[in-house]
Design a protein around this motif. Sequence first.
Motif, PDB file in Angstrom:
ATOM      1  N   PRO A  28      57.545 -37.445 -80.019  1.00 55.88           N
ATOM      2  CA  PRO A  28      57.926 -36.984 -81.702  1.00 55.88           C
ATOM      3  C   PRO A  28      58.079 -35.665 -81.926  1.00 55.88           C
ATOM      4  CG  PRO A  28      55.248 -37.418 -80.549  1.00 55.88           C
ATOM      5  CD  PRO A  28      56.671 -38.048 -79.361  1.00 55.88           C
ATOM      6  N   GLY A  29      58.000 -35.939 -83.026  1.00 58.29           N
ATOM      7  CA  GLY A  29      58.207 -34.083 -83.190  1.00 58.29           C
ATOM      8  C   GLY A  29      57.157 -33.813 -84.257  1.00 58.29           C
ATOM      9  N   MET A  30      56.303 -32.859 -84.639  1.00 56.97           N
ATOM     10  CA  MET A  30      55.233 -32.197 -85.750  1.00 56.97           C
ATOM     11  C   MET A  30      55.565 -31.641 -86.545  1.00 56.97           C
ATOM     12  SD  MET A  30      52.273 -32.333 -84.870  1.00 56.97           S
ATOM     13  CE  MET A  30      51.983 -32.408 -83.688  1.00 56.97           C
ATOM     14  N   VAL A  31      55.003 -31.782 -87.983  1.00 59.57           N
ATOM     15  CA  VAL A  31      54.856 -31.490 -88.603  1.00 59.57           C
ATOM     16  C   VAL A  31      54.087 -29.978 -89.048  1.00 59.57           C
ATOM     17  CG1 VAL A  31      54.210 -31.459 -90.966  1.00 59.57           C
ATOM     18  CG2 VAL A  31      55.419 -32.853 -90.281  1.00 59.57           C
ATOM     19  N   SER A  32      54.694 -28.493 -89.452  1.00 61.21           N
ATOM     20  CA  SER A  32      54.057 -28.101 -89.236  1.00 61.21           C
ATOM     21  C   SER A  32      52.460 -27.953 -90.597  1.00 61.21           C
ATOM     22  CB  SER A  32      54.313 -26.848 -90.014  1.00 61.21           C
ATOM     23  OG  SER A  32      54.385 -26.526 -91.097  1.00 61.21           O
ATOM     24  N   TYR A  33      52.868 -28.581 -91.248  1.00 64.33           N
ATOM     25  CA  TYR A  33      51.162 -29.116 -92.166  1.00 64.33           C
ATOM     26  C   TYR A  33      50.495 -29.448 -91.669  1.00 64.33           C
ATOM     27  CZ  TYR A  33      48.837 -29.910 -96.232  1.00 64.33           C
ATOM     28  OH  TYR A  33      47.678 -29.691 -97.070  1.00 64.33           O
ATOM     29  N   THR A  34      50.245 -30.489 -89.739  1.00 63.55           N
ATOM     30  CA  THR A  34      49.156 -30.717 -89.218  1.00 63.55           C
ATOM     31  C   THR A  34      48.843 -29.353 -88.494  1.00 63.55           C
ATOM     32  OG1 THR A  34      50.965 -31.994 -88.320  1.00 63.55           O
ATOM     33  CG2 THR A  34      48.781 -31.753 -87.155  1.00 63.55           C
ATOM     34  N   PHE A  35      49.395 -28.647 -88.324  1.00 63.48           N
ATOM     35  CA  PHE A  35      48.588 -27.181 -87.508  1.00 63.48           C
ATOM     36  C   PHE A  35      48.707 -25.870 -89.028  1.00 63.48           C
ATOM     37  CE2 PHE A  35      49.362 -29.651 -84.404  1.00 63.48           C
ATOM     38  CZ  PHE A  35      48.480 -29.531 -83.345  1.00 63.48           C
ATOM     39  N   ARG A  36      48.207 -25.703 -89.681  1.00 61.11           N
ATOM     40  CA  ARG A  36      48.359 -25.273 -91.469  1.00 61.11           C
ATOM     41  C   ARG A  36      47.541 -24.290 -90.587  1.00 61.11           C
ATOM     42  NH1 ARG A  36      46.848 -29.788 -92.646  1.00 61.11           N
ATOM     43  NH2 ARG A  36      44.563 -30.011 -93.703  1.00 61.11           N
ATOM     44  N   ASN A  37      46.267 -24.532 -91.048  1.00 55.51           N
ATOM     45  CA  ASN A  37      45.147 -23.702 -90.711  1.00 55.51           C
ATOM     46  C   ASN A  37      45.318 -22.172 -89.324  1.00 55.51           C
ATOM     47  OD1 ASN A  37      43.841 -25.129 -92.980  1.00 55.51           O
ATOM     48  ND2 ASN A  37      42.848 -25.860 -91.587  1.00 55.51           N
ATOM     49  N   SER A  38      45.869 -23.199 -88.318  1.00 58.60           N
ATOM     50  CA  SER A  38      45.713 -22.472 -86.527  1.00 58.60           C
ATOM     51  C   SER A  38      47.098 -21.138 -87.368  1.00 58.60           C
ATOM     52  CB  SER A  38      46.292 -23.569 -85.631  1.00 58.60           C
ATOM     53  OG  SER A  38      46.386 -22.198 -85.016  1.00 58.60           O
ATOM     54  N   PHE A  39      48.280 -22.240 -88.202  1.00 58.52           N
ATOM     55  CA  PHE A  39      49.673 -21.616 -88.430  1.00 58.52           C
ATOM     56  C   PHE A  39      49.299 -20.119 -88.829  1.00 58.52           C
ATOM     57  CE2 PHE A  39      52.673 -25.269 -86.958  1.00 58.52           C
ATOM     58  CZ  PHE A  39      53.307 -24.385 -86.151  1.00 58.52           C
ATOM     59  N   GLN A  40      47.996 -19.787 -90.146  1.00 59.40           N
ATOM     60  CA  GLN A  40      48.205 -19.303 -91.017  1.00 59.40           C
ATOM     61  C   GLN A  40      47.451 -17.660 -90.048  1.00 59.40           C
ATOM     62  OE1 GLN A  40      48.890 -18.835 -94.508  1.00 59.40           O
ATOM     63  NE2 GLN A  40      49.154 -20.831 -94.362  1.00 59.40           N
ATOM     64  N   LYS A  41      46.854 -18.230 -89.197  1.00 62.15           N
ATOM     65  CA  LYS A  41      45.830 -17.002 -88.511  1.00 62.15           C
ATOM     66  C   LYS A  41      46.906 -16.909 -87.411  1.00 62.15           C
ATOM     67  CE  LYS A  41      41.682 -19.623 -88.560  1.00 62.15           C
ATOM     68  NZ  LYS A  41      40.522 -20.362 -88.452  1.00 62.15           N
ATOM     69  N   ASN A  42      47.678 -17.558 -86.797  1.00 61.00           N
ATOM     70  CA  ASN A  42      48.430 -17.315 -85.388  1.00 61.00           C
ATOM     71  C   ASN A  42      49.815 -17.672 -85.190  1.00 61.00           C
ATOM     72  OD1 ASN A  42      49.605 -15.721 -82.828  1.00 61.00           O
ATOM     73  ND2 ASN A  42      47.862 -14.982 -82.697  1.00 61.00           N
ATOM     74  N   VAL A  43      51.043 -17.813 -86.152  1.00 65.60           N
ATOM     75  CA  VAL A  43      51.704 -18.197 -85.444  1.00 65.60           C
ATOM     76  C   VAL A  43      52.500 -18.610 -83.733  1.00 65.60           C
ATOM     77  CG1 VAL A  43      54.522 -18.622 -85.902  1.00 65.60           C
ATOM     78  CG2 VAL A  43      52.514 -17.994 -87.279  1.00 65.60           C
ATOM     79  N   ALA A  44      52.108 -17.625 -83.014  1.00 64.05           N
ATOM     80  CA  ALA A  44      52.406 -17.217 -81.698  1.00 64.05           C
ATOM     81  C   ALA A  44      51.645 -18.616 -81.047  1.00 64.05           C
ATOM     82  CB  ALA A  44      52.742 -16.488 -81.394  1.00 64.05           C
ATOM     83  N   ALA A  45      50.964 -18.636 -81.453  1.00 61.58           N
ATOM     84  CA  ALA A  45      49.419 -18.707 -80.218  1.00 61.58           C
ATOM     85  C   ALA A  45      50.161 -20.804 -80.943  1.00 61.58           C
ATOM     86  CB  ALA A  45      48.120 -18.687 -80.596  1.00 61.58           C
ATOM     87  N   THR A  46      49.521 -20.874 -81.851  1.00 59.37           N
ATOM     88  CA  THR A  46      49.894 -22.613 -82.305  1.00 59.37           C
ATOM     89  C   THR A  46      51.448 -23.217 -81.507  1.00 59.37           C
ATOM     90  OG1 THR A  46      48.844 -21.602 -84.503  1.00 59.37           O
ATOM     91  CG2 THR A  46      49.929 -23.513 -84.390  1.00 59.37           C
ATOM     92  N   LEU A  47      52.708 -22.330 -81.720  1.00 58.15           N
ATOM     93  CA  LEU A  47      53.430 -22.587 -81.739  1.00 58.15           C
ATOM     94  C   LEU A  47      53.318 -23.101 -79.378  1.00 58.15           C
ATOM     95  CD1 LEU A  47      56.289 -20.945 -82.757  1.00 58.15           C
ATOM     96  CD2 LEU A  47      56.047 -23.094 -83.695  1.00 58.15           C
ATOM     97  N   ASP A  48      52.265 -22.397 -79.281  1.00 51.35           N
ATOM     98  CA  ASP A  48      51.957 -22.218 -77.586  1.00 51.35           C
ATOM     99  C   ASP A  48      51.117 -23.696 -77.948  1.00 51.35           C
ATOM    100  OD1 ASP A  48      53.297 -20.345 -76.217  1.00 51.35           O
ATOM    101  OD2 ASP A  48      52.034 -18.673 -77.006  1.00 51.35           O
ATOM    102  N   THR A  49      49.973 -24.168 -78.276  1.00 52.89           N
ATOM    103  CA  THR A  49      49.752 -24.713 -78.498  1.00 52.89           C
ATOM    104  C   THR A  49      50.453 -26.592 -78.492  1.00 52.89           C
ATOM    105  OG1 THR A  49      48.043 -24.181 -79.835  1.00 52.89           O
ATOM    106  CG2 THR A  49      47.074 -26.661 -80.156  1.00 52.89           C
TER     107      THR A  49
END
Length: 281
Positions: A28-49
Amino acid sequence: MKNSLIIVVILLSLNVVQAQKKAFPQTPGMVSYTFRNSFQKNVAATLDTIKALGITDMEFSNLFGKTAAELRKLLDERGMHCSSFGVGYADALDKLQEVGQNAKTLGAQYVRVAYIPHSGPFTLDMAKKTVADFNQIGKRLKDEYGLAFCYHNHGFEFEKHENGTLFDYIVQNTNPQYVSFELDILWTVFPGQDPVALLNKYGNRFKLMHLKDLRKGVVGNFSGGTPVENDVALGTGQINLPAVLKAARKAGVQHYYIEDESTSIATQVPQSIAYLKNLNE
């Protein structure tokens, strides 16, 4: 005799393979909104997750303070890609050049709108304006940028209209050359509709899908809203996911994205991925 035994073994093996045929063989793919709180803090680290979960296909509806080029670079560095870019209705209508350029920079194939601004119940007049706007947006995106336009249902569009709903009206009156749809299955079941029936009815008008599940016992309405904790891990709620996935394959859905709006994504997202991976027909 020996040859007969070999044939029997082969047939039994084929039966086992058929019995274990995966209902969802892709990742499956992922909707960025699922990780919205994490993306607001650190985009690169969230993509790694997200990449660590085995997911490389993204649907972004926010650039999270980055330019489209900066976000594309982060994706490229990780072997990830953005297939769908979500924007607001007003931006799709009034800032289409910026939207189209950002989508192309991200590498997206689709531009998606997920909500029709309105107050009170959704009405036929609102649906008529939506049809005109979507036909215009979709034509420009295709002609000027080579992009496909999708609308993501949000529940309120299923108000009754004639022998169907206003969602039916929107699908039937938008130009299939320019307007496709993303089926959010939670926001289909919540107002009392059947996603399988919609997939069977409209087939390849649905190009994208949000994979979600609705907590058992929740009774919905046409509000387009419910507490985020009613988003539960796939396979634990009230949606018949095997039937939905079977109908989606038949309809030709191109991209499936997990969306989990809850605050329990650390446990629920891996659970949802495992459910899809282990789901047999």
